[in-house]
Scaffold this active site. Structure first.
Site, PDB file in Angstrom:
ATOM      1  CG  ASN A  20      -3.981 -64.191   5.230  1.00 31.62           C
ATOM      2  OD1 ASN A  20      -2.983 -63.791   4.375  1.00 31.62           O
ATOM      3  ND2 ASN A  20      -4.982 -64.601   4.653  1.00 31.62           N
ATOM      4  CB  SER A  57       2.892 -56.066   6.116  1.00 37.08           C
ATOM      5  OG  SER A  57       2.732 -54.907   5.553  1.00 37.08           O
ATOM      6  CE  LYS A  70      -1.760 -55.691   3.394  1.00 35.29           C
ATOM      7  NZ  LYS A  70      -2.389 -56.827   4.277  1.00 35.29           N
ATOM      8  CE1 TYR A  96      -3.083 -55.298  -0.241  1.00 36.58           C
ATOM      9  CE2 TYR A  96      -1.082 -54.761  -0.835  1.00 36.58           C
ATOM     10  CZ  TYR A  96      -1.840 -55.704  -0.471  1.00 36.58           C
ATOM     11  OH  TYR A  96      -1.609 -56.856  -0.035  1.00 36.58           O
ATOM     12  CB  THR A 139      -2.501 -64.911  -2.953  1.00 35.23           C
ATOM     13  OG1 THR A 139      -2.437 -63.558  -3.364  1.00 35.23           O
ATOM     14  CG2 THR A 139      -1.121 -65.293  -2.196  1.00 35.23           C
TER      15      THR A 139
END
Length: 278
Positions: free
Chosen positions: A84, A135, A153, A149, A184
């Site tokens: 993660n 992902s 992924k 980014y 998050t």
């Protein structure tokens, strides 16, 4: 039978949500992070016999091996390994330096590589295990200002889909999780990174930082509910290879995949025209 979870980036967001959900389910958790005080604070109040805190920077291969060894020492097995940990480098691709791109891949892609290479020997010996790679929606469709980014992924997606075919013979499963927007720290000012360079031609659109920062704290996804969903998936005999988390993820991915299928139909004749004659 209770499971042993190994979770990277357990100090916030999705990592914390998964750890809490696993503990609620009566499982044991190896919670890792670069800042163990942060991880302990996020999981405060948990019975000590059910959780082990292990220092880990996933971009450091030797730390990955040592963390897995410590997890095995503590609990004797690893049933679910969750990759993660990561961060986001956002902005226009041309404005990103090569060192910035390298750093993004070092954490988001090679961090997964190191962890999988450390965990798979344990799972092979057990002839069982489940790797869950977090992902992103950006790893399926790509987004503006997300070149680095998304590339990291997409790389995780290709890695996971390939390795799952190699290790299923050992009773090891791999699930890719593509979350939509979840609350998050990914877009928190302390975590997100922006390119160090600037190009005037892109300035007319405004700053990517202004666009993306507005989403911080307003995302609809709940990390703890995602944790509950992943505990259910970890308990399945035949878990999904890919799991699109959040209604926004489903809403974005479905038309994208449908468009790809339509593209196959539209250019099928041209595709076949490239076949050689024997």
């Amino acid at each position: 039978m209770s499971k042993v979870w190994f979770i990277t980036g357990a100090g916030s967001g999705i990592g914390t949500g998964i750890a809490k959900a696993a503990l609620r389910a009566g499982d044991r958790v190896v919670a890792t992070g670069r800042n163990l005080d942060k991880v302990r604070s996020a999981l405060g109040g948990v019975a000590s016999e059910n959780v082990a805190f292990v220092q880990l920077d996933v971009a450091n291969e030797s730390q990955a091996k040592a963390a897995v060894a410590e997890a095995f020492k503590q609990f004797g097995r690893i049933d679910v390994a969750v990759n993660n940990a990561g961060y986001s480098l956002l902005g226009n691709f041309e404005e990103m330096s090569i060192p910035e791109l390298d750093s993004q891949l070092a954490t988001n892609f090679y961090g997964v590589v190191y962890m999988m290479r450390a965990a798979l020997p344990v799972m092979r010996k057990q002839r069982s295990g489940h790797i869950i790679n977090i992902s992103s929606l950006a790893g399926v469709v790509g987004f503006k200002h997300c070149a680095a980014y998304a590339a990291s992924k997409f790389a995780v997606e290709g890695l996971s889909l390939s390795v799952m075919a190699e290790v299923e013979q050992f009773g090891i499963k791999i699930t890719l999780v593509e979350p939509g927007f979840f609350r998050t720290d990914l877009l928190n000012a302390a975590n997100v990174r922006w390119p160090s360079e600037s190009i005037d031609d892109y300035a007319v659109e405004g700053k990517p930082k202004d666009l993306w920062s507005a989403y911080n704290g307003t995302q609809q996804g709940d990390p703890e509910k995602l944790g509950d969903a992943l505990v259910k998936i970890a308990g399945m005999t035949n878990p999904p290879n890919q799991f699109f988390a959040g209604s926004d993820a489903v809403a974005v991915v479905r038309p994208s995949l449908e468009a790809r299928l339509q593209g196959i139909k539209d250019y099928e004749a041209l595709s076949k025209s490239t076949d050689g004659s024997f």
